[in-house]
Write an enzyme that holds these catalytic residues in place. Structure first.
Site, mmCIF file in Angstrom:
data_model
loop_
_atom_site.group_PDB
_atom_site.id
_atom_site.type_symbol
_atom_site.label_atom_id
_atom_site.label_comp_id
_atom_site.label_asym_id
_atom_site.label_seq_id
_atom_site.Cartn_x
_atom_site.Cartn_y
_atom_site.Cartn_z
ATOM 1 C CG ASP A 10 -9.312 2.997 1.424
ATOM 2 O OD1 ASP A 10 -8.903 2.875 0.625
ATOM 3 O OD2 ASP A 10 -9.507 2.627 2.944
ATOM 4 C CG ASP A 51 -1.969 0.641 0.677
ATOM 5 O OD1 ASP A 51 -2.188 1.238 0.224
ATOM 6 O OD2 ASP A 51 -2.803 0.526 1.796
#
Ligand code: GLA
Length: 408
Positions: A229, A159
């Protein structure tokens, strides 16, 4: 599977005939080819983040693995149990990264997950700190890749997180140079993973920015996030779905667009919304990574996650992602081309109302279809015939998903 097995037998037979090695040998593909065998279809599994966020523990991972077996999810194709952020502890004097007190023994945990016939995933970042502020892999990429392999890890979610600040600091006001730094950072870990001798699926997470689909495959990635997200509400799920329009050409066996993990069974999503979310992620050839509380899920949610007909759309071996063909009012019509000339058609009512007094009318010609089409409704399991201009009534946020074996 059959091909590999029969080739192994053929090699054994040849070895026996020629008096060579007496033990059967599986032919070894070159390392790069073996690496590519990962993610030939979109990965299926579960990830801790959407339900547990920062609170996940070793016990939660074990319980998720147990539930994956007991619920029938493993038998339906789910295999990865993925620990997201917040497992990381400190590095020791040798730079070796340790897990924190929530994860007392990672190797034992990996062994436990493997003993269930499942695989274990883990999380890190190219930056100094993860998105939740834990220790990252910067400067320790090869060491961490070796560590993950030694623990028995099968999947790495990597990430961007604090690496964006690194890019800005190293190349201020130079977006092109920042991009090169980002690609190099992801490629560095991709290369490290390829040299540790254990196949690990490599998943990039970077908030959907910077057109990852164009360059991520060159870093060795099997997946790349295409969005910010996800959240467990319909508006966010539908917004993400709409953003996938146009990305189909970038996906295929070994390399997939990732519209983020599933929220099926989370928050206040209705069963219609759960069904639509799951159906559309299957149309997108998306990773099917459940994100709910597996040990305590309702039977209706389990039934959605284990619908084998819908899973078969996602896992279709052709690996062609679906596309939105047209929108009329608040109804979207998507198609996905499947192996053997079959086709999946999804009609999605994204609106807040049921279409009843003025039902939506399906236009088959716009889908390239001519005349009545025999298919199977994958949520009722019944045979259906789609005809041109047929009225279709759908509850708010519900979906009609049909597989047509021989489209005409
Ligand atoms: C980012 C990712 C999420 C999750 C968190 C963990 O926000 O997009 O999927 O991994 O980091 O901190």
């Amino acid at each position: 599977m059959h091909v590999i097995a029969s080739r192994a037998i053929a090699v054994f037979a040849l070895a026996t005939l020629t008096g060579a090695a007496q033990t059967p040998q599986t032919p070894k593909a070159p390392r790069a080819a073996r690496q590519q065998m990962v993610a030939q279809t979109p990965p299926m599994g579960w990830n801790s983040w959407n339900y547990f966020h920062r609170n996940v523990t070793d016990q939660d991972i074990r319980a998720a693995a147990d539930a994956m077996v007991a619920s029938g999810m493993r038998d339906a194709g789910y295999v990865y149990v993925n620990i997201d952020d917040t497992w990381e502890g400190e590095r020791d004097a040798n730079g070796e990264l340790h897990s924190n007190s929530k994860f007392p023994d990672m190797k034992a945990l990996a062994d436990y997950v493997h003993s269930k016939g499942l695989k274990l995933g883990i999380y890190s970042t190219p930056g100094p700190k993860t998105c939740a502020g834990f220790e990252g892999s910067q400067g320790h990429e090869a060491q961490d890749a070796r560590l993950f392999a030694s623990l028995g890890i099968d999947y790495l979610k990597y990430d961007l997180c604090s690496f964006r600040a690194v890019m800005r600091a190293q190349a201020p006001n130079d977006p092109a140079a920042q991009m090169r730094l980002m690609e190099a950072a992801f490629a560095k870990m991709g290369k490290a993973l390829r040299t540790v001798g254990r196949p690990m699926l490599y998943s990039l997470s970077l908030g959907g920015r910077d057109a990852a689909w164009e360059w991520a495959p060159s870093t060795g990635a099997n997946l790349w996030r295409t969005t910010r997200d996800i959240q467990s509400n319909w508006d966010r799920i539908y917004a993400i779905l709409s953003q996938q329009d146009g990305l189909a050409k970038y996906a295929g066996p070994g390399h997939w667009n990732d519209p983020d993990m599933l929220e099926v069974g989370n928050g206040k999503l209705t069963l219609a919304e759960d069904r639509s979310h799951f159906s559309m992620w299957a149309m997108l050839a998306a990773p099917l990574l459940a994100g709910n509380d597996l040990p305590n899920m309702k039977p209706e949610v389990r039934d959605i996650l284990t619908n084998r007909d819908v899973i078969a759309i996602d896992q279709d071996r052709l690996g062609r992602e679906g596309s939105r063909i047209y929108t009329e009012g608040e109804v979207d019509v998507w198609t996905r081309h499947l192996a053997g000339g079959a086709m999946a058609v999804a009609v999605l009512n994204a609106g807040a109302e049921r279409y009843s007094t003025h039902p939506f009318h399906l236009n088959l010609v716009r889908l390239g279809l001519h005349g009545p089409q025999q298919g199977k409704d994958l949520w009722t399991g019944k045979e259906v015939t789609l005809t041109d201009n047929m009225p279709i009534e759908l509850a708010s946020h519900d979906v009609l998903l049909v597989r047509i074996a021989s489209p005409k």
